[in-house]
Design a protein around this motif. Structure first.
Motif, PDB file in Angstrom:
ATOM      1  N   HIS A 109     -26.916 -23.731  25.244  1.00  0.00           N
ATOM      2  CA  HIS A 109     -27.872 -23.002  24.423  1.00  0.00           C
ATOM      3  C   HIS A 109     -27.454 -21.537  24.308  1.00  0.00           C
ATOM      4  O   HIS A 109     -26.904 -20.969  25.250  1.00  0.00           O
ATOM      5  N   PRO A 110     -27.688 -20.934  23.167  1.00  0.00           N
ATOM      6  CA  PRO A 110     -27.286 -19.526  22.993  1.00  0.00           C
ATOM      7  C   PRO A 110     -28.049 -18.613  23.944  1.00  0.00           C
ATOM      8  O   PRO A 110     -29.255 -18.768  24.161  1.00  0.00           O
ATOM      9  N   SER A 111     -27.321 -17.671  24.522  1.00  0.00           N
ATOM     10  CA  SER A 111     -27.925 -16.710  25.437  1.00  0.00           C
ATOM     11  C   SER A 111     -28.214 -15.406  24.692  1.00  0.00           C
ATOM     12  O   SER A 111     -27.904 -15.244  23.510  1.00  0.00           O
ATOM     13  N   GLY A 112     -28.790 -14.470  25.404  1.00  0.00           N
ATOM     14  CA  GLY A 112     -29.072 -13.167  24.803  1.00  0.00           C
ATOM     15  C   GLY A 112     -27.802 -12.462  24.377  1.00  0.00           C
ATOM     16  O   GLY A 112     -27.772 -11.773  23.345  1.00  0.00           O
ATOM     17  N   GLN A 113     -26.721 -12.629  25.138  1.00  0.00           N
ATOM     18  CA  GLN A 113     -25.454 -12.006  24.793  1.00  0.00           C
ATOM     19  C   GLN A 113     -24.889 -12.601  23.506  1.00  0.00           C
ATOM     20  O   GLN A 113     -24.306 -11.879  22.679  1.00  0.00           O
ATOM     21  N   ASP A 114     -25.055 -13.920  23.316  1.00  0.00           N
ATOM     22  CA  ASP A 114     -24.605 -14.569  22.083  1.00  0.00           C
ATOM     23  C   ASP A 114     -25.352 -14.005  20.877  1.00  0.00           C
ATOM     24  O   ASP A 114     -24.752 -13.739  19.833  1.00  0.00           O
TER      25      ASP A 114
ATOM     26  N   LYS B 173     -26.781 -11.104  20.660  1.00  0.00           N
ATOM     27  CA  LYS B 173     -26.375  -9.714  20.477  1.00  0.00           C
ATOM     28  C   LYS B 173     -25.051  -9.634  19.741  1.00  0.00           C
ATOM     29  O   LYS B 173     -24.886  -8.825  18.808  1.00  0.00           O
ATOM     30  N   SER B 174     -24.110 -10.492  20.140  1.00  0.00           N
ATOM     31  CA  SER B 174     -22.796 -10.500  19.463  1.00  0.00           C
ATOM     32  C   SER B 174     -22.926 -10.905  18.010  1.00  0.00           C
ATOM     33  O   SER B 174     -22.253 -10.359  17.121  1.00  0.00           O
ATOM     34  N   PHE B 175     -23.796 -11.861  17.723  1.00  0.00           N
ATOM     35  CA  PHE B 175     -23.998 -12.313  16.344  1.00  0.00           C
ATOM     36  C   PHE B 175     -24.571 -11.181  15.489  1.00  0.00           C
ATOM     37  O   PHE B 175     -24.143 -10.970  14.354  1.00  0.00           O
ATOM     38  N   ILE B 176     -25.537 -10.455  16.019  1.00  0.00           N
ATOM     39  CA  ILE B 176     -26.151  -9.360  15.267  1.00  0.00           C
ATOM     40  C   ILE B 176     -25.146  -8.256  14.987  1.00  0.00           C
ATOM     41  O   ILE B 176     -25.082  -7.689  13.884  1.00  0.00           O
ATOM     42  N   LEU B 177     -24.316  -7.951  15.997  1.00  0.00           N
ATOM     43  CA  LEU B 177     -23.301  -6.925  15.807  1.00  0.00           C
ATOM     44  C   LEU B 177     -22.289  -7.325  14.747  1.00  0.00           C
ATOM     45  O   LEU B 177     -21.825  -6.497  13.959  1.00  0.00           O
ATOM     46  N   GLN B 178     -21.953  -8.614  14.712  1.00  0.00           N
ATOM     47  CA  GLN B 178     -20.997  -9.094  13.707  1.00  0.00           C
ATOM     48  C   GLN B 178     -21.599  -9.006  12.315  1.00  0.00           C
ATOM     49  O   GLN B 178     -20.904  -8.694  11.339  1.00  0.00           O
ATOM     50  N   GLN B 179     -22.887  -9.263  12.199  1.00  0.00           N
ATOM     51  CA  GLN B 179     -23.538  -9.194  10.883  1.00  0.00           C
ATOM     52  C   GLN B 179     -23.626  -7.766  10.360  1.00  0.00           C
ATOM     53  O   GLN B 179     -23.562  -7.509   9.163  1.00  0.00           O
ATOM     54  N   ASN B 180     -23.751  -6.834  11.314  1.00  0.00           N
ATOM     55  CA  ASN B 180     -23.821  -5.436  10.911  1.00  0.00           C
ATOM     56  C   ASN B 180     -22.436  -4.855  10.639  1.00  0.00           C
ATOM     57  O   ASN B 180     -22.297  -3.832  10.009  1.00  0.00           O
TER      58      ASN B 180
END
Length: 412
Positions: free
Chosen positions: A398-403, A405-412
């Motif tokens: 299951h995706p963790s908080g770090q996953d 966070k990394s996804f949001i940073l990639q989108q930005n």
């Protein structure tokens, strides 16, 4: 002679002093008898025993069985001599005689009980004692001895025949059954446990409803001691091993192998057909060469029969990465030096779930030692998790908080 006659005359003139003199003489005689028995006879018996294998056995010393039997002699002297003390009231003589008889009965009962304990200790030292413990029967024997001793002691104190007391026990049968209910149930359970070889000292048992999980360290009449893995002690009534479900791991320990049953949860989106490049890359694995060669030959023969339909890839059979990985795991286990090759070995898929596709490893180690077993199991799965990317597979999690966070940073 004149002195003796004068003493006798003086005692005759003073009957109370005569009684006290005879009592002092009786006590001195009992003390002398006790001294002779314990310092003379007892020392001789111990000297004879010094030539036997049990000469310095600590159990005999701690139980002090011989000394208990020796205590009977001074009691006999008092019990016999009290009747010949002149001037002593009849009731006093009867009471002392009865108390002496009760003391003798109780002393003999304690000595016999100690003897049974020594017998149990000697039996426990035998190699097959764990398979057929007799501690429960020894405890039943002690109960019988003390019950009989109690009846005889009461009969001696009231100066009545024990038959009279026994005749009155019939009316108390229901009360006795109620009082000794647990003892009777435990006795029946002990017989069943022993005759059916249900548990032994040293067995690993697991009884979840009583929070017991550990080794059996003692089997008694009323309760069985289980030392849990956290070193706590659980006391379980003997009858619970007949009425309640529990697991005995003795079969595993005697088989020489302990089961590994664990799954790897695979991300189902990583499952695909192998390309030619991936298939050639997997030929580097020594354990996979026989499988890839045989499987490719089988698939080629099957696809050759399709003729025109075989020109479309969707109609043909192809090698999958998950099937190849399953074959690799099976070959890896077959060549593992710590896996028992004579026991069941499976690598299988279970029903897919929302948490991924479980690939279960089912096999047995060639040892039952706990730490070695855990080490072998961990080493196997360490390797399998590390080798998964070579097959293009991913472990599901299951995706963790770090996953996130990394996804949001990639989108930005």
């Amino acid at each position: 002679m004149e002195s003796v006659q004068q003493l006798q005359q003086w005692l005759a003139a003073h009957p109370q002093m005569e009684t006290l003199a005879y009592i002092a003489l009786l006590l001195s005689g009992s003390w002398l008898a006790n001294f002779v028995v314990k310092k003379g006879l007892l020392r001789g018996v111990l000297k004879i025993m010094s030539r036997t294998p049990v000469a310095h056995d600590r159990q005999l010393i701690e139980r002090n069985i011989i000394a208990r039997f020796a205590n009977v002699v001074p009691a006999l002297v008092i019990g016999y001599g009290i009747e010949h003390v002149p001037g002593l009231h009849e009731y006093v003589a009867i009471v002392v005689s009865n108390v002496t008889k009760a003391f003798i009965i109780l002393t003999v009962a304690r000595a016999i009980s100690g003897t049974l304990s020594v017998i149990n200790t000697f039996y426990d030292r035998q190699e097959d004692a764990k398979e057929r413990p007799i501690k429960g029967y020894i405890q039943v024997g002690k109960i019988v001895i003390y019950v009989v001793a109690a009846i005889l002691v009461v009969a001696a104190l009231i100066d009545k025949s024990p038959v009279i007391l026994l005749s009155g026990l019939g009316a108390m049968a229901a009360v006795l059954m109620l009082v000794f209910q647990d003892t009777l149930l435990s006795l029946v359970a002990s017989v069943q446990i022993s005759s059916n070889d249900i548990i032994r000292v040293g067995d690993w048992v697991e009884m979840p409803n009583l929070n017991a999980d550990g080794d059996v360290i003692d089997i008694a009449l009323h309760q069985i001691k289980v030392q849990n893995w956290d070193k706590t002690i659980t006391f379980i009534p003997t009858k619970r091993f007949i009425t309640d479900p529990f697991k005995n791991w003795r079969g595993m320990q005697e088989s020489g192998g302990r089961r590994i049953k664990r799954s790897i949860w695979l991300d189902q989106q990583s499952i695909h057909f192998l390309t030619d490049e991936e298939r050639q890359k997997l030929h580097r694995f020594h354990l996979l060469k026989p499988y890839l060669t045989a499987k490719q030959t089988e698939i080629d023969e099957w696809n050759a029969q399709l003729q025109e339909a075989g020109k479309e890839p969707v109609n043909t059979r192809r090698i999958t990465n998950i099937g190849t990985f399953r074959a690799y795991v099976k070959a890896y286990l077959q060549h593992h030096p710590r896996i028992n090759q004579q026991m069941t070995m499976l690598v299988r898929q279970l029903n897919p779930t929302a948490d991924g596709l479980p690939l279960e490893v089912y096999c047995f180690t060639n040892t039952v030692v706990w730490d070695q077993y855990e080490s072998i199991q961990s080493d196997i799965f360490d390797h399998l998790f590390a080798i998964l990317p070579e097959f293009g597979l991913r472990v599901f999690q299951h995706p963790s908080g770090q996953d996130m966070k990394s996804f949001i940073l990639q989108q930005n």
